[in-house]
Design a protein around this motif. Structure first.
Motif, PDB file in Angstrom:
ATOM      1  N   GLY A   7       0.787  -1.223   0.000  1.00  0.00           N
ATOM      2  CA  GLY A   7       0.000   0.000   0.000  1.00  0.00           C
ATOM      3  C   GLY A   7       0.816   1.269   0.000  1.00  0.00           C
ATOM      4  N   SER A   8       2.138   1.152   0.056  1.00  0.00           N
ATOM      5  CA  SER A   8       2.977   2.348   0.032  1.00  0.00           C
ATOM      6  C   SER A   8       2.949   2.979  -1.362  1.00  0.00           C
ATOM      7  CB  SER A   8       4.415   2.021   0.439  1.00  0.00           C
ATOM      8  OG  SER A   8       4.974   1.049  -0.414  1.00  0.00           O
ATOM      9  N   ILE A   9       3.087   4.293  -1.394  1.00  0.00           N
ATOM     10  CA  ILE A   9       3.002   5.076  -2.625  1.00  0.00           C
ATOM     11  C   ILE A   9       4.389   5.587  -2.991  1.00  0.00           C
ATOM     12  CG2 ILE A   9       2.132   7.257  -3.587  1.00  0.00           C
ATOM     13  CD1 ILE A   9      -0.378   6.843  -1.870  1.00  0.00           C
ATOM     14  N   HIS A  10       4.677   5.573  -4.302  1.00  0.00           N
ATOM     15  CA  HIS A  10       5.959   6.085  -4.800  1.00  0.00           C
ATOM     16  C   HIS A  10       5.736   6.830  -6.104  1.00  0.00           C
ATOM     17  CE1 HIS A  10       6.936   2.770  -2.112  1.00  0.00           C
ATOM     18  NE2 HIS A  10       8.050   3.418  -1.862  1.00  0.00           N
ATOM     19  N   ASP A  11       6.731   7.613  -6.492  1.00  0.00           N
ATOM     20  CA  ASP A  11       6.641   8.362  -7.742  1.00  0.00           C
ATOM     21  C   ASP A  11       6.773   7.435  -8.952  1.00  0.00           C
ATOM     22  OD1 ASP A  11       6.314  10.917  -6.572  1.00  0.00           O
ATOM     23  OD2 ASP A  11       8.463  10.998  -6.151  1.00  0.00           O
ATOM     24  N   CYS A  12       7.458   6.313  -8.788  1.00  0.00           N
ATOM     25  CA  CYS A  12       7.608   5.344  -9.885  1.00  0.00           C
ATOM     26  C   CYS A  12       8.077   4.027  -9.289  1.00  0.00           C
ATOM     27  CB  CYS A  12       8.597   5.840 -10.943  1.00  0.00           C
ATOM     28  SG  CYS A  12      10.314   5.888 -10.365  1.00  0.00           S
ATOM     29  N   ASP A  13       8.112   2.982 -10.089  1.00  0.00           N
ATOM     30  CA  ASP A  13       8.535   1.686  -9.551  1.00  0.00           C
ATOM     31  C   ASP A  13      10.033   1.620  -9.295  1.00  0.00           C
ATOM     32  OD1 ASP A  13       8.828   1.801 -12.317  1.00  0.00           O
ATOM     33  OD2 ASP A  13       8.563  -0.341 -12.605  1.00  0.00           O
ATOM     34  N   PHE A  14      10.822   2.491  -9.935  1.00  0.00           N
ATOM     35  CA  PHE A  14      12.253   2.520  -9.644  1.00  0.00           C
ATOM     36  C   PHE A  14      12.499   3.122  -8.261  1.00  0.00           C
ATOM     37  CE2 PHE A  14      12.046   3.122 -14.385  1.00  0.00           C
ATOM     38  CZ  PHE A  14      12.310   1.799 -14.688  1.00  0.00           C
ATOM     39  N   ASN A  15      11.788   4.192  -7.930  1.00  0.00           N
ATOM     40  CA  ASN A  15      11.900   4.751  -6.582  1.00  0.00           C
ATOM     41  C   ASN A  15      11.412   3.757  -5.537  1.00  0.00           C
ATOM     42  OD1 ASN A  15      12.888   7.081  -7.723  1.00  0.00           O
ATOM     43  ND2 ASN A  15      11.312   8.425  -6.889  1.00  0.00           N
ATOM     44  N   TYR A  16      10.364   3.014  -5.877  1.00  0.00           N
ATOM     45  CA  TYR A  16       9.906   1.950  -4.972  1.00  0.00           C
ATOM     46  C   TYR A  16      11.017   0.936  -4.731  1.00  0.00           C
ATOM     47  CZ  TYR A  16       8.148  -2.770  -4.156  1.00  0.00           C
ATOM     48  OH  TYR A  16       7.999  -4.054  -3.713  1.00  0.00           O
ATOM     49  N   ALA A  17      11.673   0.513  -5.804  1.00  0.00           N
ATOM     50  CA  ALA A  17      12.734  -0.486  -5.671  1.00  0.00           C
ATOM     51  C   ALA A  17      13.869   0.009  -4.788  1.00  0.00           C
ATOM     52  CB  ALA A  17      13.270  -0.865  -7.050  1.00  0.00           C
ATOM     53  N   LEU A  18      14.103   1.320  -4.803  1.00  0.00           N
ATOM     54  CA  LEU A  18      15.184   1.914  -4.023  1.00  0.00           C
ATOM     55  C   LEU A  18      14.722   2.426  -2.669  1.00  0.00           C
ATOM     56  CD1 LEU A  18      17.058   3.822  -6.867  1.00  0.00           C
ATOM     57  CD2 LEU A  18      17.774   1.723  -5.705  1.00  0.00           C
ATOM     58  N   GLU A  19      13.455   2.182  -2.332  1.00  0.00           N
ATOM     59  CA  GLU A  19      12.891   2.596  -1.049  1.00  0.00           C
ATOM     60  C   GLU A  19      12.969   4.109  -0.861  1.00  0.00           C
ATOM     61  OE1 GLU A  19      14.611   0.260   2.078  1.00  0.00           O
ATOM     62  OE2 GLU A  19      14.090  -1.636   1.130  1.00  0.00           O
ATOM     63  N   LEU A  20      12.686   4.847  -1.936  1.00  0.00           N
ATOM     64  CA  LEU A  20      12.670   6.308  -1.886  1.00  0.00           C
ATOM     65  C   LEU A  20      11.218   6.776  -1.805  1.00  0.00           C
ATOM     66  CD1 LEU A  20      15.324   7.204  -4.615  1.00  0.00           C
ATOM     67  CD2 LEU A  20      15.632   7.149  -2.129  1.00  0.00           C
TER      68      LEU A  20
END
Length: 350
Positions: free
Chosen positions: A298-311
């Protein structure tokens, strides 16, 4: 959520947890902080361009979990058969509730892992299609040949789901170098089965079947139009396979691919290549301007790359933080770092 998780890992490492120490060392090894290139945000500012800001979201990307039947070398979320992370029913329901109140979003892009292996996948597909949204399945193709998945291709066709499928090359050797032994033939058989269901026929109203190319090393993709023509000619001649379009994606210098680059001593050179290939025209069309990424938790990110990097993003960080709609995320600055060069180099990776 991710920043808290990273802090917890750091605390566990300090407390002597062996796995946490390994995780912390891996994160430090993969960091691009020591690579001598500027951040993209700095480069954009130096050129007098406005910093990227998300408008009203048009695309919702949902990562339903990290379990996958493959462990591809270019996978930036490090999916594999051993991963167990998956979206629960409550989170999937919350995503659909917010989506229903988000008229600006016209497309739901479901990814993983192999998204079809997760229980939330069918829930999200049916829910989004009932709202009239376009749904894209990020499919690795081989999952459709897996035992227990015999129904999946027909399900996708019945629901009118478009497919974006990974096929790094039209030759067996190059595909299996990235994705593993036996993957190429399974992929071809899956494509043939999808063609038989009407995918890739180019007829009005038929669901789309698009393929994705990733370079097999530290270089940028070739011209997309020329490579698409080669793919279509070769796959049709050798296997009778048809598809609609080919997307050429730049490999992002993160996770497994970053490990490969470091081990080969090519990370700095690859980052220099991305920077020297900067195309300012790509800044206006990068995906983070018009999309929202939601992870399995359920966490939100600007893109899946930022998600992968836990940003985490600036602003609200979870579907549970939103009051009513994904449109609440509009007009927020996009968080950028050095890996973002991959989205603006050459033809980009968006």
């Amino acid at each position: 959520q991710f920043s808290a998780r990273a802090a917890a890992v750091g605390q566990s490492a300090a407390a002597g947890d062996p796995w946490a120490r390994i995780t912390e060392k891996r994160r430090a090894r993969r960091s691009l902080d020591t690579v001598a290139v500027p951040s993209l945000a700095e480069a954009i500012a130096e050129r007098g361009l406005p910093a990227p800001v998300r408008g009203l979201p048009e695309l919702l990307q949902v990562n339903v979990g990290l379990t996958c039947n493959l462990a591809c070398s270019h996978c930036h979320v490090e999916s594999s058969p051993s991963r167990r992370e998956t979206m629960d029913a409550a989170t999937a329901d919350r995503v659909l509730t917010l989506l229903e109140q988000s008229p600006s979003i016209n497309t739901v892009d479901i990814t993983g892992g192999a998204p079809e292996m997760h229980a939330a996948f069918a829930t999200l597909v049916r829910g989004a299609r009932a709202m009239g949204k376009r749904v894209i399945d990020r499919c690795n193709l081989t999952v459709l040949r897996r035992k227990g998945m015999e129904h999946m291709a027909a399900f996708l066709r019945e629901e009118g789901v478009d497919i974006v499928a990974s096929l790094p090359c039209y030759s067996s050797a190059n595909v299996e170098k990235q994705r593993g032994s036996g993957v190429f033939l399974d992929s071809i058989e899956a494509l043939q089965a999808l063609n038989a269901l009407g995918y890739g026929c180019g007829e009005a109203g038929a669901p789309r079947l698009d393929l994705v190319y990733n370079p097999g090393g530290a270089f940028l993709p070739p011209d997309q139009r020329a490579l698409e023509a080669q793919y279509k000619a070769k796959l049709a001649a050798d296997f009778g396979v048809r598809f609609d379009a080919l997307f050429c994606m730049t490999n992002m210098p993160i996770k497994r691919f970053a490990d490969e680059l470091r081990e080969a001593g090519e990370l700095q050179a690859y980052m220099d290549l991305l920077v020297s290939s900067f195309n300012p025209g790509n800044v206006d069309s990068i995906m983070c301007r018009s999309m929202v990424h939601v992870a399995y938790d359920g966490s939100i990110h600007d893109c899946d790359f930022n998600y992968a990097l836990e940003l985490p993003p600036q602003g609200k960080r979870s579907v549970h933080d939103l009051e009513r709609s994904f449109e609440e995320l509009a007009h927020t600055p996009v968080r950028m770092s050095k890996h973002c060069w991959g989205c603006v180099a050459g033809a980009g990776s968006s």
